[in-house]
Design a protein around this motif. Structure first.
Motif, PDB file in Angstrom:
ATOM      1  N   MET A   1       0.850  -1.169   0.000  1.00  0.00           N
ATOM      2  CA  MET A   1       0.000   0.000   0.000  1.00  0.00           C
ATOM      3  C   MET A   1       0.897   1.232   0.000  1.00  0.00           C
ATOM      4  SD  MET A   1      -2.731   1.116   2.872  1.00  0.00           S
ATOM      5  CE  MET A   1      -4.282   0.654   2.191  1.00  0.00           C
ATOM      6  N   ASP A   2       0.764   2.065  -1.042  1.00  0.00           N
ATOM      7  CA  ASP A   2       1.619   3.229  -1.190  1.00  0.00           C
ATOM      8  C   ASP A   2       0.778   4.480  -0.975  1.00  0.00           C
ATOM      9  OD1 ASP A   2       3.898   4.673  -1.729  1.00  0.00           O
ATOM     10  OD2 ASP A   2       3.534   4.698  -3.894  1.00  0.00           O
ATOM     11  N   PHE A   3       0.945   5.126   0.190  1.00  0.00           N
ATOM     12  CA  PHE A   3       0.236   6.369   0.458  1.00  0.00           C
ATOM     13  C   PHE A   3       1.157   7.301   1.226  1.00  0.00           C
ATOM     14  CE2 PHE A   3      -0.477   3.833   4.200  1.00  0.00           C
ATOM     15  CZ  PHE A   3      -0.422   4.738   5.252  1.00  0.00           C
ATOM     16  N   GLU A   4       0.812   8.588   1.159  1.00  0.00           N
ATOM     17  CA  GLU A   4       1.614   9.586   1.828  1.00  0.00           C
ATOM     18  C   GLU A   4       0.957   9.962   3.136  1.00  0.00           C
ATOM     19  OE1 GLU A   4       2.548  13.615   0.211  1.00  0.00           O
ATOM     20  OE2 GLU A   4       4.037  12.437  -0.876  1.00  0.00           O
ATOM     21  N   SER A   5       1.640   9.746   4.211  1.00  0.00           N
ATOM     22  CA  SER A   5       1.135  10.092   5.539  1.00  0.00           C
ATOM     23  C   SER A   5       1.219  11.601   5.728  1.00  0.00           C
ATOM     24  CB  SER A   5       1.984   9.376   6.593  1.00  0.00           C
ATOM     25  OG  SER A   5       1.818   9.969   7.848  1.00  0.00           O
ATOM     26  N   PRO A   6       0.320  12.175   6.542  1.00  0.00           N
ATOM     27  CA  PRO A   6       0.401  13.619   6.801  1.00  0.00           C
ATOM     28  C   PRO A   6       1.708  14.017   7.479  1.00  0.00           C
ATOM     29  CG  PRO A   6      -1.674  12.737   7.611  1.00  0.00           C
ATOM     30  CD  PRO A   6      -0.845  11.583   7.160  1.00  0.00           C
ATOM     31  N   THR A   7       2.415  13.048   8.047  1.00  0.00           N
ATOM     32  CA  THR A   7       3.672  13.372   8.719  1.00  0.00           C
ATOM     33  C   THR A   7       4.892  13.066   7.859  1.00  0.00           C
ATOM     34  OG1 THR A   7       3.673  11.212   9.790  1.00  0.00           O
ATOM     35  CG2 THR A   7       2.699  13.045  11.017  1.00  0.00           C
ATOM     36  N   THR A   8       4.681  12.566   6.640  1.00  0.00           N
ATOM     37  CA  THR A   8       5.798  12.311   5.733  1.00  0.00           C
ATOM     38  C   THR A   8       6.339  13.646   5.246  1.00  0.00           C
ATOM     39  OG1 THR A   8       4.758  10.274   4.996  1.00  0.00           O
ATOM     40  CG2 THR A   8       6.496  11.168   3.600  1.00  0.00           C
ATOM     41  N   ALA A   9       7.642  13.818   5.326  1.00  0.00           N
ATOM     42  CA  ALA A   9       8.246  15.092   4.928  1.00  0.00           C
ATOM     43  C   ALA A   9       8.092  15.313   3.434  1.00  0.00           C
ATOM     44  CB  ALA A   9       9.715  15.123   5.323  1.00  0.00           C
ATOM     45  N   ALA A  10       7.681  16.487   3.071  1.00  0.00           N
ATOM     46  CA  ALA A  10       7.571  16.880   1.662  1.00  0.00           C
ATOM     47  C   ALA A  10       8.852  17.620   1.289  1.00  0.00           C
ATOM     48  CB  ALA A  10       6.356  17.776   1.474  1.00  0.00           C
ATOM     49  N   ALA A  11       8.845  18.181   0.103  1.00  0.00           N
ATOM     50  CA  ALA A  11      10.008  18.938  -0.355  1.00  0.00           C
ATOM     51  C   ALA A  11      10.298  20.061   0.629  1.00  0.00           C
ATOM     52  CB  ALA A  11       9.737  19.509  -1.739  1.00  0.00           C
ATOM     53  N   GLY A  12      11.564  20.246   0.924  1.00  0.00           N
ATOM     54  CA  GLY A  12      11.949  21.314   1.836  1.00  0.00           C
ATOM     55  C   GLY A  12      11.720  20.967   3.295  1.00  0.00           C
ATOM     56  N   GLY A  13      11.447  19.705   3.602  1.00  0.00           N
ATOM     57  CA  GLY A  13      11.255  19.296   4.984  1.00  0.00           C
ATOM     58  C   GLY A  13       9.881  19.587   5.546  1.00  0.00           C
ATOM     59  N   LEU A  14       8.930  20.014   4.717  1.00  0.00           N
ATOM     60  CA  LEU A  14       7.581  20.308   5.181  1.00  0.00           C
ATOM     61  C   LEU A  14       6.693  19.088   5.008  1.00  0.00           C
ATOM     62  CD1 LEU A  14       7.028  23.808   3.533  1.00  0.00           C
ATOM     63  CD2 LEU A  14       7.793  23.327   5.858  1.00  0.00           C
ATOM     64  N   THR A  15       5.740  18.928   5.898  1.00  0.00           N
ATOM     65  CA  THR A  15       4.768  17.860   5.717  1.00  0.00           C
ATOM     66  C   THR A  15       3.820  18.268   4.593  1.00  0.00           C
ATOM     67  OG1 THR A  15       3.184  18.785   7.287  1.00  0.00           O
ATOM     68  CG2 THR A  15       4.855  17.272   8.177  1.00  0.00           C
ATOM     69  N   PRO A  16       3.184  17.295   3.937  1.00  0.00           N
ATOM     70  CA  PRO A  16       2.242  17.650   2.870  1.00  0.00           C
ATOM     71  C   PRO A  16       1.123  18.574   3.355  1.00  0.00           C
ATOM     72  CG  PRO A  16       2.770  15.321   2.752  1.00  0.00           C
ATOM     73  CD  PRO A  16       3.394  15.849   4.017  1.00  0.00           C
ATOM     74  N   ALA A  17       0.616  18.324   4.563  1.00  0.00           N
ATOM     75  CA  ALA A  17      -0.459  19.172   5.091  1.00  0.00           C
ATOM     76  C   ALA A  17       0.030  20.605   5.275  1.00  0.00           C
ATOM     77  CB  ALA A  17      -0.980  18.611   6.412  1.00  0.00           C
ATOM     78  N   LEU A  18       1.233  20.749   5.806  1.00  0.00           N
ATOM     79  CA  LEU A  18       1.787  22.092   6.012  1.00  0.00           C
ATOM     80  C   LEU A  18       2.065  22.766   4.668  1.00  0.00           C
ATOM     81  CD1 LEU A  18       2.685  24.217   8.001  1.00  0.00           C
ATOM     82  CD2 LEU A  18       4.905  23.081   8.140  1.00  0.00           C
ATOM     83  N   ALA A  19       2.590  22.025   3.718  1.00  0.00           N
ATOM     84  CA  ALA A  19       2.845  22.585   2.382  1.00  0.00           C
ATOM     85  C   ALA A  19       1.535  23.039   1.733  1.00  0.00           C
ATOM     86  CB  ALA A  19       3.552  21.552   1.512  1.00  0.00           C
ATOM     87  N   ARG A  20       0.458  22.231   1.875  1.00  0.00           N
ATOM     88  CA  ARG A  20      -0.858  22.618   1.342  1.00  0.00           C
ATOM     89  C   ARG A  20      -1.367  23.889   2.013  1.00  0.00           C
ATOM     90  NH1 ARG A  20      -2.111  17.310   1.913  1.00  0.00           N
ATOM     91  NH2 ARG A  20      -3.251  17.770   3.829  1.00  0.00           N
ATOM     92  N   ASN A  21      -1.198  23.965   3.336  1.00  0.00           N
ATOM     93  CA  ASN A  21      -1.672  25.142   4.062  1.00  0.00           C
ATOM     94  C   ASN A  21      -0.924  26.397   3.642  1.00  0.00           C
ATOM     95  OD1 ASN A  21      -3.482  23.559   5.447  1.00  0.00           O
ATOM     96  ND2 ASN A  21      -2.234  23.411   7.283  1.00  0.00           N
ATOM     97  N   ILE A  22       0.383  26.282   3.482  1.00  0.00           N
ATOM     98  CA  ILE A  22       1.181  27.428   3.048  1.00  0.00           C
ATOM     99  C   ILE A  22       0.752  27.859   1.654  1.00  0.00           C
ATOM    100  CG2 ILE A  22       3.510  28.150   2.359  1.00  0.00           C
ATOM    101  CD1 ILE A  22       4.538  26.420   4.726  1.00  0.00           C
ATOM    102  N   GLU A  23       0.556  26.891   0.766  1.00  0.00           N
ATOM    103  CA  GLU A  23       0.120  27.215  -0.593  1.00  0.00           C
ATOM    104  C   GLU A  23      -1.254  27.885  -0.577  1.00  0.00           C
ATOM    105  OE1 GLU A  23      -0.166  28.025  -4.415  1.00  0.00           O
ATOM    106  OE2 GLU A  23       1.670  27.374  -3.419  1.00  0.00           O
ATOM    107  N   ALA A  24      -2.164  27.402   0.261  1.00  0.00           N
ATOM    108  CA  ALA A  24      -3.499  28.001   0.351  1.00  0.00           C
ATOM    109  C   ALA A  24      -3.416  29.445   0.838  1.00  0.00           C
ATOM    110  CB  ALA A  24      -4.391  27.183   1.285  1.00  0.00           C
ATOM    111  N   ILE A  25      -2.560  29.700   1.812  1.00  0.00           N
ATOM    112  CA  ILE A  25      -2.391  31.064   2.326  1.00  0.00           C
ATOM    113  C   ILE A  25      -1.797  31.962   1.252  1.00  0.00           C
ATOM    114  CG2 ILE A  25      -1.055  32.471   3.949  1.00  0.00           C
ATOM    115  CD1 ILE A  25      -1.406  30.098   5.961  1.00  0.00           C
ATOM    116  N   MET A  26      -0.774  31.478   0.559  1.00  0.00           N
ATOM    117  CA  MET A  26      -0.147  32.280  -0.490  1.00  0.00           C
ATOM    118  C   MET A  26      -1.125  32.545  -1.646  1.00  0.00           C
ATOM    119  SD  MET A  26       2.596  32.946   0.936  1.00  0.00           S
ATOM    120  CE  MET A  26       3.357  33.887  -0.343  1.00  0.00           C
ATOM    121  N   ARG A  27      -1.917  31.549  -2.004  1.00  0.00           N
ATOM    122  CA  ARG A  27      -2.926  31.724  -3.052  1.00  0.00           C
ATOM    123  C   ARG A  27      -3.941  32.785  -2.627  1.00  0.00           C
ATOM    124  NH1 ARG A  27      -3.648  26.799  -4.072  1.00  0.00           N
ATOM    125  NH2 ARG A  27      -5.112  26.387  -2.382  1.00  0.00           N
TER     126      ARG A  27
END
Length: 180
Positions: A1-27
């Motif tokens: 089973m291949d899925f991304e956990s909310p705590t898996t580090a994304a690019a730049g050391g950010l979690t996917p949830a945090l990266a999404r939140n930052i993108e939403a704020i910037m948008r």
């Protein structure tokens, strides 16, 4: 089973949830900037420029040259404003307009701050509600597992939802008493 956990580090050391939140704020910021009218954008640009060192240097050069020329320190130029009244009037008019642009920009920023404060309040209230529910669930699990708990008054109090209206009423009453 291949899925991304909310705590898996994304690019730049950010979690996917945090990266999404930052993108939403910037948008959201880009959308607000794009939705601003020409007058608001002009006031913001003037305020930004007036708060820069380039503005200071230009004024030092312009006012310094004006003063030097009109006090007779540059003999090649005849004084056109020996009492510096024109310079004082120009500086006063400029100050009136600059302060107006700064106030317009501050009003816009205050409105943005109010929106952020409302969002913070909503998130805090949601967090409070979720925490209250989690406390009730943990207590129910402990009861089901027959785990001894000290169900004291504090736990009973923590299981109650916070009524934001009551908190605001109490704060307003306290402020009113302090003003008297």
């Amino acid at each position: 089973m291949d899925f991304e956990s909310p705590t898996t580090a994304a690019a730049g050391g950010l979690t996917p949830a945090l990266a999404r939140n930052i993108e939403a704020i910037m948008r959201r910021r880009r959308d607000a900037k794009d939705a601003a009218g020409a007058q608001e954008r002009a006031a913001a640009a003037i305020s930004r420029f007036a708060g820069s060192m380039a503005f200071v240097y230009i004024h030092l050069a312009a006012y310094g040259s004006w003063i030097l020329a009109n006090t007779g320190l540059v003999p090649a130029l005849p004084a056109w404003d020996p009492s510096l009244v024109i310079l004082a009037m120009a500086a006063s008019v400029e100050a009136i307009f600059l302060s107006t642009f700064v106030l317009i920009n501050q009003n816009r920023m205050a409105a943005e701050d109010d929106l952020r404060a409302d969002l913070d309040l909503q998130v805090s209230l949601l967090n409070e509600h979720e925490t209250t529910r989690l406390i009730a669930m943990v207590e129910a699990i402990a009861r089901k597992l027959e785990v001894s708990t000290d169900a004291d008054d504090e736990v009973k109090e923590l299981k109650q939802d916070v009524a934001p209206e009551a908190v605001l009423d109490r704060l307003e009453a306290s402020d009113a008493r302090e003003e008297e």
